[in-house]
Design a protein around this motif. Structure first.
Motif, PDB file in Angstrom:
ATOM      1  N   ILE A  20       0.866  -0.983  -0.121  1.00  0.00           N
ATOM      2  CA  ILE A  20       0.099  -0.150  -0.025  1.00  0.00           C
ATOM      3  C   ILE A  20       0.894   1.272  -0.087  1.00  0.00           C
ATOM      4  N   THR A  21       0.479   2.333  -0.669  1.00  0.00           N
ATOM      5  CA  THR A  21       1.283   3.414  -0.696  1.00  0.00           C
ATOM      6  C   THR A  21       1.330   4.410   0.413  1.00  0.00           C
ATOM      7  N   LEU A  22       2.130   4.633   0.948  1.00  0.00           N
ATOM      8  CA  LEU A  22       1.912   5.485   2.186  1.00  0.00           C
ATOM      9  C   LEU A  22       1.532   6.883   1.906  1.00  0.00           C
ATOM     10  N   ASP A  23       0.884   7.422   2.887  1.00  0.00           N
ATOM     11  CA  ASP A  23       0.450   8.810   2.847  1.00  0.00           C
ATOM     12  C   ASP A  23       1.635   9.785   3.449  1.00  0.00           C
ATOM     13  N   ALA A  24       1.323  11.106   3.158  1.00  0.00           N
ATOM     14  CA  ALA A  24       2.570  12.072   3.488  1.00  0.00           C
ATOM     15  C   ALA A  24       2.616  11.986   5.244  1.00  0.00           C
ATOM     16  N   GLY A  25       3.611  12.244   5.707  1.00  0.00           N
ATOM     17  CA  GLY A  25       3.527  12.367   7.367  1.00  0.00           C
ATOM     18  C   GLY A  25       4.180  13.710   7.713  1.00  0.00           C
ATOM     19  N   PRO A  26       4.593  13.962   9.078  1.00  0.00           N
ATOM     20  CA  PRO A  26       5.033  15.018   9.874  1.00  0.00           C
ATOM     21  C   PRO A  26       6.424  15.250   9.001  1.00  0.00           C
ATOM     22  N   ALA A  27       6.795  16.567   8.668  1.00  0.00           N
ATOM     23  CA  ALA A  27       8.039  16.751   8.220  1.00  0.00           C
ATOM     24  C   ALA A  27       9.115  16.481   8.974  1.00  0.00           C
ATOM     25  N   ASP A  28       9.079  16.757  10.336  1.00  0.00           N
ATOM     26  CA  ASP A  28      10.064  16.530  11.276  1.00  0.00           C
ATOM     27  C   ASP A  28      10.575  15.079  11.408  1.00  0.00           C
ATOM     28  N   ARG A  29       9.929  14.051  10.774  1.00  0.00           N
ATOM     29  CA  ARG A  29      10.368  12.648  10.968  1.00  0.00           C
ATOM     30  C   ARG A  29      11.512  12.356  10.225  1.00  0.00           C
ATOM     31  N   PRO A  30      12.574  11.772  10.827  1.00  0.00           N
ATOM     32  CA  PRO A  30      13.654  11.582  10.067  1.00  0.00           C
ATOM     33  C   PRO A  30      13.517  10.545   8.840  1.00  0.00           C
ATOM     34  N   SER A  31      14.186  10.688   7.710  1.00  0.00           N
ATOM     35  CA  SER A  31      13.951   9.845   6.482  1.00  0.00           C
ATOM     36  C   SER A  31      14.519   8.641   7.071  1.00  0.00           C
ATOM     37  N   SER A  32      15.757   8.561   7.666  1.00  0.00           N
ATOM     38  CA  SER A  32      16.568   7.354   7.867  1.00  0.00           C
ATOM     39  C   SER A  32      17.967   7.974   8.405  1.00  0.00           C
ATOM     40  N   ALA A  33      18.537   7.085   9.172  1.00  0.00           N
ATOM     41  CA  ALA A  33      20.065   7.478   9.744  1.00  0.00           C
ATOM     42  C   ALA A  33      21.144   7.285   8.597  1.00  0.00           C
ATOM     43  N   ASP A  34      20.605   6.528   7.466  1.00  0.00           N
ATOM     44  CA  ASP A  34      21.624   6.584   6.641  1.00  0.00           C
ATOM     45  C   ASP A  34      20.946   7.161   5.059  1.00  0.00           C
ATOM     46  N   ASP A  35      21.758   8.380   4.895  1.00  0.00           N
ATOM     47  CA  ASP A  35      21.546   9.279   3.817  1.00  0.00           C
ATOM     48  C   ASP A  35      22.000   8.940   2.432  1.00  0.00           C
ATOM     49  N   SER A  36      22.505   7.565   2.408  1.00  0.00           N
ATOM     50  CA  SER A  36      23.174   7.093   1.223  1.00  0.00           C
ATOM     51  C   SER A  36      22.147   6.101   0.939  1.00  0.00           C
ATOM     52  N   LEU A  37      20.800   5.978   1.315  1.00  0.00           N
ATOM     53  CA  LEU A  37      19.899   4.736   0.783  1.00  0.00           C
ATOM     54  C   LEU A  37      19.508   5.068  -0.562  1.00  0.00           C
ATOM     55  N   ASN A  38      19.235   6.388  -1.027  1.00  0.00           N
ATOM     56  CA  ASN A  38      18.660   6.612  -2.302  1.00  0.00           C
ATOM     57  C   ASN A  38      20.018   6.520  -3.256  1.00  0.00           C
ATOM     58  N   ASP A  39      21.133   6.877  -3.029  1.00  0.00           N
ATOM     59  CA  ASP A  39      22.296   6.737  -3.672  1.00  0.00           C
ATOM     60  C   ASP A  39      22.692   5.137  -4.064  1.00  0.00           C
ATOM     61  N   ARG A  40      22.195   4.326  -3.025  1.00  0.00           N
ATOM     62  CA  ARG A  40      22.594   2.975  -3.305  1.00  0.00           C
ATOM     63  C   ARG A  40      21.553   2.102  -3.779  1.00  0.00           C
ATOM     64  N   ASP A  41      20.320   3.000  -4.260  1.00  0.00           N
ATOM     65  CA  ASP A  41      19.129   2.534  -4.841  1.00  0.00           C
ATOM     66  C   ASP A  41      18.235   1.585  -4.095  1.00  0.00           C
ATOM     67  N   TRP A  42      18.120   1.761  -2.772  1.00  0.00           N
ATOM     68  CA  TRP A  42      17.424   1.233  -1.899  1.00  0.00           C
ATOM     69  C   TRP A  42      15.723   1.686  -1.841  1.00  0.00           C
ATOM     70  N   ALA A  43      14.810   0.873  -2.584  1.00  0.00           N
ATOM     71  CA  ALA A  43      13.587   1.499  -2.694  1.00  0.00           C
ATOM     72  C   ALA A  43      12.531   1.005  -1.531  1.00  0.00           C
ATOM     73  N   LEU A  44      11.785   1.949  -1.136  1.00  0.00           N
ATOM     74  CA  LEU A  44      10.790   1.607   0.212  1.00  0.00           C
ATOM     75  C   LEU A  44       9.668   0.868  -0.759  1.00  0.00           C
ATOM     76  N   VAL A  45       9.484  -0.411   0.012  1.00  0.00           N
ATOM     77  CA  VAL A  45       8.501  -1.187  -0.480  1.00  0.00           C
ATOM     78  C   VAL A  45       7.232  -1.455   0.522  1.00  0.00           C
ATOM     79  N   TRP A  46       7.582  -1.175   1.794  1.00  0.00           N
ATOM     80  CA  TRP A  46       6.412  -1.563   2.740  1.00  0.00           C
ATOM     81  C   TRP A  46       6.907  -0.449   3.896  1.00  0.00           C
ATOM     82  N   ALA A  47       6.122  -0.205   4.888  1.00  0.00           N
ATOM     83  CA  ALA A  47       6.322   0.600   6.107  1.00  0.00           C
ATOM     84  C   ALA A  47       4.970   0.910   6.762  1.00  0.00           C
ATOM     85  N   ASP A  48       5.170   0.932   7.925  1.00  0.00           N
ATOM     86  CA  ASP A  48       4.302   1.480   8.968  1.00  0.00           C
ATOM     87  C   ASP A  48       4.895   2.642   9.811  1.00  0.00           C
TER      88      ASP A  48
END
Length: 336
Positions: A20-48
């Protein structure tokens, strides 16, 4: 907390995977501790992200059992709001003193619920079993851990179908475990109080000849807390690809295990060198009370003043390698 911009291919990946596609959330929620995820081509497929005030039961199923996890734990896992609730954008798993009766075997046991047993605490455990599971990927959660002698929070994975046999023949991946945080510690470095989390895998032969490998890592403490990771979140993750699993805390890789360090008794290494860690695993979060490990470590036993206490989860996210979904290796960090 949730990233504002997602990968352009995310909607395609989600539709193909049935997520299921995720809705937008609070802007202050950190995207990840690893800023290289996009550079390394990890794609978000599931979350809660645990937004709202109810547990999403299309993603999580609470466990109901009092069997002690095979570790002589002292809790009954129950499905009630006092122990499992979503509130103000967080999942809260709460361990509470008070006797409770329930099933003496786990939920997948053929004799479930079995006889009725009593335990002196209740707590919460949620699982994605039969709802979502994955082979390979990055699995991460932002979690605030409870402290005190006898507290045992965990973020871990088990095989969906146990294709190589019962535990531990089909493996277990422990993304994060911690016991007795804040209790006296005689072998902690730079502090007299327990401040370590750990990552591990379990595999090999049937108990009592089962095997595991693990590593513990000190958690950074806020100023004035003397090494206790109290009242702060950390991001715990594994990156799991064909033949390798890496563990991270707050974006720092602290442990790596390769397939030459694991095996299963039911398949020869020459036939399948990656077994048992080459099948779908599901995710679990739980807060155990006591058990052989915490009660045998640090100050020993259970400090009743520790409870009630909570394990607080900000989010859980699963990524898969966009350019290499079959093995995941192309997105993993360079070998240690």
């Amino acid at each position: 907390m949730r990233a504002i911009i997602y990968l352009a291919a995310l909607s395609i990946i989600l539709s193909l995977s049935g997520c299921i596609t995720l809705d937008a959330g609070p802007a202050d929620r950190p995207s990840s501790a690893d800023d290289s995820l996009n550079d390394r081509d990890w794609a978000l497929v599931w979350a809660d992200e645990f937004d709202g005030n109810t547990l999403d039961r299309t993603k999580w199923a609470p466990e109901v059992s009092c069997w002690g996890g095979g570790n002589q734990e002292r809790q009954c896992y129950v499905d009630r709001l006092e122990n499992v609730r979503v509130e103000d954008g967080y999942l809260r798993l709460k361990a509470v003193p008070g006797e409770h009766s329930g099933p003496s075997v786990h939920m997948e046991h053929p004799d479930y619920p079995g006889e009725t047993v009593r335990q002196p605490y209740t707590s919460g455990k949620v699982r994605t079993r039969d709802l979502a599971s994955w082979t390979y990927g990055r699995i991460e959660g932002r979690i605030k851990l409870p402290t005190g002698q006898g507290a045992w929070p965990a973020f871990w994975m088990m095989p969906q179908s146990s294709v190589y046999g019962g535990w531990p023949l089909s493996g277990e991946i422990d993304i994060m475990e911690a016991v007795n945080l804040g209790a006296r510690c005689d072998d902690c470095v730079g502090t007299s109080q327990e401040n370590r989390s750990s990552g591990a895998i379990h595999f090999g032969q049937r108990s009592p000849n089962n095997r595991y490998v693990d590593k513990r890592r000190p958690l950074a403490a806020q100023a004035g807390q003397a090494g206790i990771p109290r009242d702060q979140f950390h991001i715990y993750a594994v990156e799991w690809g064909e033949g390798r699993i890496d563990w991270f805390v707050d974006g720092e890789r602290f442990y790596s295990v390769s397939s030459d360090q694991w095996f299963t008794d039911t398949v020869s290494k020459s036939d399948d060198p990656n077994a048992p860690f080459n099948q779908d695993f599901y995710v679990m979060l739980n807060f155990a009370v006591g058990g052989a490990w915490p009660e045998g470590a640090n100050e020993g036993g259970i400090d009743a003043s520790t409870f009630p206490a909570e394990m607080v989860v900000d989010y859980v996210r699963v990524y898969q390698c966009r350019q290499d979904p079959d093995t995941g290796r192309a997105c993993m960090a360079a070998d240690i």
